[in-house]
Design a protein around this motif. Structure first.
Motif, mmCIF file in Angstrom:
data_model
loop_
_atom_site.group_PDB
_atom_site.id
_atom_site.type_symbol
_atom_site.label_atom_id
_atom_site.label_comp_id
_atom_site.label_asym_id
_atom_site.label_seq_id
_atom_site.Cartn_x
_atom_site.Cartn_y
_atom_site.Cartn_z
ATOM 1 N N THR A 1 0.864 -1.182 0.000
ATOM 2 C CA THR A 1 0.000 0.000 0.000
ATOM 3 C C THR A 1 0.902 1.234 0.000
ATOM 4 O OG1 THR A 1 -0.088 -0.030 2.412
ATOM 5 C CG2 THR A 1 -1.890 -1.121 1.263
ATOM 6 N N GLU B 1 -1.546 5.908 -1.569
ATOM 7 C CA GLU B 1 -2.781 5.127 -1.421
ATOM 8 C C GLU B 1 -3.265 5.163 0.033
ATOM 9 O OE1 GLU B 1 -2.458 1.237 -3.269
ATOM 10 O OE2 GLU B 1 -4.071 0.477 -1.964
ATOM 11 N N LEU C 1 -6.860 2.593 5.750
ATOM 12 C CA LEU C 1 -5.686 1.716 5.688
ATOM 13 C C LEU C 1 -4.762 1.890 6.895
ATOM 14 C CD1 LEU C 1 -4.838 1.816 1.876
ATOM 15 C CD2 LEU C 1 -5.712 -0.126 3.192
#
Lengths: 381, 381
Positions: free
Chosen positions: A178, A182, A196
């Motif tokens: 990731t 992102e 995330l």
């Protein structure tokens, strides 16, 4: 008093197993750990089982009904995110006491999907903000930012690092890179935490077989043994700040100081750490609470790669709660599994080279509930 | 290894306290036990807390928030009706281990009114009859009747005896005589159990301060100390019978054998017993499981007054679960309180004269849940 060793330890791959039962998940990890030790349930003299979702439901006894109902003492414990580590420590205690030589500790949780939600319990009057877990750890991050200038990107980088680590761990729930962009661009949950940067609700289980030194030698298991140098727990000592905001740092600092003293080492001797990154902000705060750096320096550690695989003291090489997943009752023993695997030199692609001493940390609780923290220091034999 | 002593122990009067909280009830007993020891929460190095109703709710930490949030390790345990005794044993274990010298154990439950209901959990296929607790213990009584000819009146007499005992105990929920005719004529719940032969759902709490021998001497507390001669637990070893009927005898027999061995005594040396009379049938069955008489002779013990106050080995002088009440998580420590009070010679009207050794027993679980049993042997210092 006898040293206590881990002679068998394992976990299932964390994931979503709605078709399985809690005792069934526990049994899977228990059998893996027994296999790892080359022992059977008949060799176990006691069982400590940690689970939150069915905390009053005799999960330990129900697990034994599946893998061998031998009549041994079973204790079921629940201690928020420290549940699994509490079961592990209670097992350690019985061997320290000389009451048993060979004891099984299991942690298990079946959570389904979603974000780590509310803390339950009743919040004391005056507590700031929302009582959901993401909001609490957002507050903790903002406090750190205000005091030390820690940036959104630094918090996000924790998640980049741990997701990267998880690509090397076959037992991790997620195994995808990731990139920073992102992570920072993901859905905002509670500033500065994007989706995330929040740990993953999953199902999982982990188990360990603990043994007295005498028995390890008798059984010839020293080649697979990991020594438990320190086992400590704490709750949160009162601080005025708690009138306005729940606190996970106080308990961690108390347990860390006691663990280093019990182990007779300083933080600079630790080669790898699995710590409680339930949210990305937590990881940075705990660098300082665990003494991996001075207060205010956590951002530097993430900037210069000190805590990434290959750095001076890699943190959450397993992928951490952020990517490996965080099945509450299992997490404590899963962290111990990860560190043990490195100390045994069996961590494959993600091996921390030359690891001799590792530290595991979990801390949990919530507003109006108080805190449970557990720290273990493990050593290569 | 150090002997472990009880230096403070107490319970609240069992009753109905809907206006109170679970941590609040726990705190009341904790403060009573601390007062009894002449100590404060600052002297405690760890806390073990047993509760079922809020087993995942950090009751121990929330109690500390009320009486002193000192940062000590807290473990929350849940083990059916053995919950309180499990907390007590885990506390004992830490002192045996030499890790702590002074530890607090608390058991608490807030139940409201009603009969002890279902066992929860999922029942294995083929299990006979209803899964409510009264039905299970009715089965156990009928089995005993079939095998040994035990009569309805003999079971009922257990309840007469324990209700009589409770009239002498100011901490009992009920304190009324229940003549045999009244017990036998009460509402039938599950043959041969009438309503007066079922334990009482109540709110309650009990707590104990445990201490190492060295510390007891250092503090000069030996005059109020009770020695823990044995602490044992078990789960139910598998027997074919369990495919058709849940079992509470197997676990009790295992724990009893181990407890007598650990204490280095036989059952004939025990001067009083607090055992798990959750239903009147259970008391008779456990006379045999605990070795107080040969198998089949339990009826004789109740007929000839052996187990009544003034008899050779009085059982449930507190009033037992049948009349004192059975707040699940508190019962284990409340039983230990009762025996300790007699060993200290402080039981007033209901004192068992010359008591030197006492035994406490709890056992719980349910169909599909398995069993937890705990037995302690205590000795006058």
């Amino acid at each position: 008093m006898s040293d206590v060793y881990i002679v068998g330890i394992d976990m299932i791959r964390f994931g979503r197993y709605p078709e399985k039962t809690v005792p069934g998940l526990a049994a899977e990890a228990a059998l893996l750990a027994l296999d790892d030790a080359g022992l059977t349930i008949r060799d176990m003299q006691a069982l400590f089982c940690g689970n939150l979702g069915q905390a009053s439901g005799m999960v330990g006894q129900r697990m034994l009904a599946e893998i061998g109902q031998t009549g041994i003492p079973v204790t079921n414990v629940a201690n928020a995110c420290a549940t699994g580590a509490t079961a592990f420590r209670d097992a350690w205690m019985t061997i320290k006491a000389g009451v048993y030589d060979t004891v099984l500790a299991v942690g298990v949780e079946q959570m389904g999907k979603g974000l780590l939600g509310g803390g339950g319990g009743v919040s004391p009057e005056g507590l700031v903000g929302s009582y959901t877990m993401p909001a609490m750890f957002a507050h903790i991050g903002m406090e750190h930012s205000k005091r030390y200038g820690t940036t959104f990107a630094q918090f996000a980088q924790v998640s980049v690092k741990n997701h990267h680590h998880s690509t090397l761990n076959p037992k991790s729930m997620y195994r995808v890179e990731t990139p920073l962009k992102e992570v920072m661009g993901a859905e905002m949950i509670a500033w500065p935490l994007t989706k995330l940067m929040c740990s993953v609700n999953v199902d999982g289980s982990a188990a360990a077989v603990l043994m007295s030194e005498k028995k390890v030698r008798e059984r010839g298991l020293m080649d697979r043994a990991v020594r438990i140098r320190a086992s400590e727990m704490s709750s949160n000592p009162f601080e005025d700040r708690q009138m306005a905001m729940p606190d996970f740092s106080g308990a961690t600092r108390v347990a860390a100081a006691n663990a280093y003293e019990q182990a007779g080492i300083g933080p600079e001797e630790v080669n790898l750490v699995e710590l409680h990154d339930c949210f990305a902000t937590a990881e940075l705060v705990h660098y300082e609470n665990l003494g991996l750096c001075a207060f205010g320096d956590a951002g530097k550690l993430i900037d210069d790669g000190t805590t990434a695989l290959g750095g001076r003291v890699p943190v959450n090489v397993s992928g951490g709660l952020l990517s490996k997943g965080h099945p509450l009752g299992a997490t404590g023993i899963a962290n111990i599994y990860e560190v043990s695997t490195h100390l045994r030199g069996k961590a494959g692609e993600r091996q921390v080279e030359g690891a001799r001493i590792g530290l595991t940390h979990v801390v949990g609780g919530g507003p109006g509930m108080g805190t449970a923290c557990a720290i273990h220091v493990l050593e290569k034999v």
